[in-house]
Design an enzyme around this catalytic site. Structure first.
Site, PDB file in Angstrom:
ATOM      1  N   ASP A 294       0.834  -1.206   0.000  1.00 45.02           N
ATOM      2  CA  ASP A 294       0.000   0.000   0.000  1.00 45.02           C
ATOM      3  C   ASP A 294       0.866   1.254   0.000  1.00 45.02           C
ATOM      4  O   ASP A 294       1.331   1.705   1.040  1.00 45.02           O
ATOM      5  CB  ASP A 294      -0.913  -0.012   1.221  1.00 45.02           C
ATOM      6  CG  ASP A 294      -1.859   1.176   1.263  1.00 45.02           C
ATOM      7  OD1 ASP A 294      -1.962   1.880   0.239  1.00 45.02           O
ATOM      8  OD2 ASP A 294      -2.479   1.392   2.308  1.00 45.02           O
ATOM      9  N   LYS A 301       1.588   7.784   1.001  1.00 44.67           N
ATOM     10  CA  LYS A 301       2.031   7.705   2.394  1.00 44.67           C
ATOM     11  C   LYS A 301       3.419   8.328   2.477  1.00 44.67           C
ATOM     12  O   LYS A 301       4.316   7.951   1.721  1.00 44.67           O
ATOM     13  CB  LYS A 301       2.068   6.247   2.858  1.00 44.67           C
ATOM     14  CG  LYS A 301       0.701   5.578   2.903  1.00 44.67           C
ATOM     15  CD  LYS A 301       0.816   4.140   3.401  1.00 44.67           C
ATOM     16  CE  LYS A 301      -0.531   3.438   3.320  1.00 44.67           C
ATOM     17  NZ  LYS A 301      -1.531   3.987   4.245  1.00 44.67           N
ATOM     18  N   ASP A 313      -0.424  -5.062   4.299  1.00 44.94           N
ATOM     19  CA  ASP A 313      -1.786  -4.697   3.918  1.00 44.94           C
ATOM     20  C   ASP A 313      -2.519  -5.853   3.240  1.00 44.94           C
ATOM     21  O   ASP A 313      -3.708  -5.755   2.972  1.00 44.94           O
ATOM     22  CB  ASP A 313      -1.770  -3.472   3.004  1.00 44.94           C
ATOM     23  CG  ASP A 313      -3.018  -2.621   3.139  1.00 44.94           C
ATOM     24  OD1 ASP A 313      -3.619  -2.627   4.228  1.00 44.94           O
ATOM     25  OD2 ASP A 313      -3.387  -1.948   2.164  1.00 44.94           O
ATOM     26  N   ARG A 376     -11.235  -0.791   0.685  1.00 47.36           N
ATOM     27  CA  ARG A 376     -12.678  -0.967   0.496  1.00 47.36           C
ATOM     28  C   ARG A 376     -13.039  -1.044  -0.985  1.00 47.36           C
ATOM     29  O   ARG A 376     -14.058  -1.632  -1.352  1.00 47.36           O
ATOM     30  CB  ARG A 376     -13.436   0.141   1.208  1.00 47.36           C
ATOM     31  CG  ARG A 376     -13.263   1.535   0.658  1.00 47.36           C
ATOM     32  CD  ARG A 376     -13.583   2.606   1.671  1.00 47.36           C
ATOM     33  NE  ARG A 376     -12.594   2.637   2.749  1.00 47.36           N
ATOM     34  CZ  ARG A 376     -12.649   3.480   3.778  1.00 47.36           C
ATOM     35  NH1 ARG A 376     -13.633   4.360   3.872  1.00 47.36           N
ATOM     36  NH2 ARG A 376     -11.732   3.445   4.709  1.00 47.36           N
TER      37      ARG A 376
END
Length: 523
Positions: A294, A301, A313, A376
């Protein structure tokens, strides 16, 4: 008589060099080197471990002469050893015995010793043994008179030994030697104890698979590599494995999954693994987030310590693979399908942008409010695929989804979102059983928090944990569903209890026990 229960049959990633474009480098190999046998008689060993119930009085074991008994019991008296659960007393060079050391290990009241406590005792024993030079260990449990308690505690302790002895060392040019002791477990009845230990071994192998997959760096455990590793592990166990490549994902209309990896050379995949342990037409579906690294996408990030751990992740997807493996290894009488949407949200000229709109498999549209809320997005299509193509009786998804969960619950509990009472009750029971506990969080009153100005919904919202759950709830439709947010639980900075340093394999034991509990209630 004793029968060898080899622990070296598991599947693990092997090979010293992995290229980011090489799938063939991911191959099965042994996980750990420890071996077990089960016996009903005393065996010679470097170390004798005696499981001692509380207030046992003077110890008398077969083969101990008067001098040996006097030495052992004198040590007990001087040390005021009372056999309380977890207490230990080491006796070096015991008089008259051919053991270098004797370790008395208290089990308290055997009837009250929980599975989790016994597993932790096994892990502590493993750590202690690894600090000695013992190559062979004999564990004497026959002071636990009740046969049911005897077998239950022995199996749980053996499980704790296994789980603590796992090592992720495949990238070290000269790894330390793995623990390789040979344990013999002296029990009340070998046949029954052996069956319980074998069940725990199957569960441990699933945990090891999840740990291995989660520990893999991003350039080694990318979507295709993850999927092919799972296939190599599961298919020989009788699990039906289907892997959908990026073009198939796109052709099925799963734009929410596909879009997360569209900027990467390593595009999205979907892994489907079916264990048919009975003839039920409608299976139980487990869906796990498999974002293999991720970066955050264009919502990059920026904290070095945070991004360094983003290979974890994929821990939800790894948990699903491990649970399917465990259930297959246990020959569980359940029909279960694991679905793992796999992605990697790399940045490039073709990567997804904040503000983009994608179309999910069910035809609904999603505004990308934040590319770092990718979990999601891929779960949406994974849940939809399970609902539409598997037709399950229930869906449970699991993911390292939100930092908000960590802020709300820390790491002592995972957040549980569901409106189905049976799923909630059985998940909480399973969680308590293995100490991967879940805490129910509300869904009511949050229906509007993922409303988008330009699409059907947006992948952001506040409060964060609820926003993720409300977003995912839509894709389950009318199927009984639960969402487990396990953020913060995938990785251990240092060894503790049954967990070595690194990936915990969290979720495998929770899901495995839940499937069996839920299945039993459904029948």
């Amino acid at each position: 008589m004793k029968t060898l229960l080899a622990l070296s049959i598991g599947a693990v990633l092997a090979g010293s060099t992995l290229l980011s474009t090489s799938v063939s480098a991911v191959t099965p190999a042994p996980y750990i080197h420890t071996q077990f046998s089960v016996t009903e008689s005393m065996q010679q060993a470097d170390l004798l471990v005696v499981l001692v119930p509380e207030d046992s009085g003077e110890l008398r074991l077969s083969g101990w002469d008067r001098a040996s008994r006097n030495h052992i019991n004198r040590a007990i008296s001087v040390a005021a050893f009372d056999g309380k659960a977890g207490s230990q007393l080491e006796i070096v060079a015991p008089v008259g015995l051919n053991y270098g050391r004797v370790l008395l290990l208290g089990v308290g009241n055997p009837a009250e010793l929980t599975r989790v406590k016994a597993e932790d005792m096994g892990a502590s024993l493993s750590s202690w043994v690894n600090g000695t030079k013992a190559e062979t260990v004999h564990v004497h449990s026959q002071l636990i008179a009740n046969a049911s308690d005897n077998h239950r505690i022995t199996a749980a302790m053996s499980h704790g030994v296994e789980l603590r002895n796992y090592r992720f060392d495949r990238f070290k040019s000269q790894p330390d030697e793995r623990p390789a002791q040979r344990y013999s477990w002296q029990v009340a009845l070998a046949t029954d104890a052996r069956a319980q230990i074998e069940q725990k071994q199957a569960l441990a192998q699933g945990v090891f698979t999840a740990r291995e997959l989660t520990n893999l760096p991003g350039s080694s455990g990318y979507p295709e590599a993850f999927a092919n590793f799972a296939k190599a592990v599961l298919e020989p166990m009788g699990v039906e494995v289907t892997i959908l490549g990026p073009e198939q994902v796109k052709a099925l209309g799963m734009g929410s999954l596909y879009g997360v990896s569209q900027g990467s050379d390593m595009k999205a995949h979907l892994l489907v693994a079916r264990w048919r342990g009975n003839n039920d037409e409608a299976p139980i579906a487990l869906v796990g987030k498999g974002n293999t690294f991720d970066t955050g996408g264009y919502n990059l990030k920026t904290q070095a310590a945070s991004i360094l751990r983003m290979h974890t992740d994929k821990a939800g997807g790894a948990a699903v693979v491990g649970a399917i493996q465990a259930l297959a290894g246990q020959k569980a009488e359940a029909h279960v399908v694991g679905v793992v949407p796999l992605s990697i949200n790399m940045i490039s000229g073709t990567a997804q942008l904040p503000g983009d709109v994608v179309t999910a498999g069910d035809g609904s549209t999603i505004e990308i409010g934040n590319t770092d809320a990718e979990g999601r997005l891929i779960l949406a299509d994974g849940i939809w695929y399970a609902r539409e193509h598997i037709k399950p009786r229930a869906i449970v998804d699991i993911a390292t989804l939100t930092g908000a969960k960590v802020g709300a619950l820390g790491t002592s509990y995972s957040a549980l979102f569901t409106k189905d009472q049976q799923i909630e009750t059985t998940l909480r029971e399973a969680g308590e059983l293995v100490q991967e506990r879940v805490w129910p969080m509300p869904l009511d009153g949050y229906d509007t928090i993922v409303r988008s100005r330009i699409a059907d919904r947006i992948n952001t919202g506040s409060p964060g944990a609820q926003a993720g759950a409300i977003f995912l709830q839509h894709f389950a439709g009318d199927i009984p569903w639960a969402h487990i947010d396990m953020a913060g639980d995938a990785f251990n900075a240092s060894a503790s209890g049954i967990h070595p340093e690194g990936s915990s394999g969290y979720g495998v034991r929770l899901l495995t026990e839940w499937v069996k509990l839920f299945q039993a209630q459904q029948n």
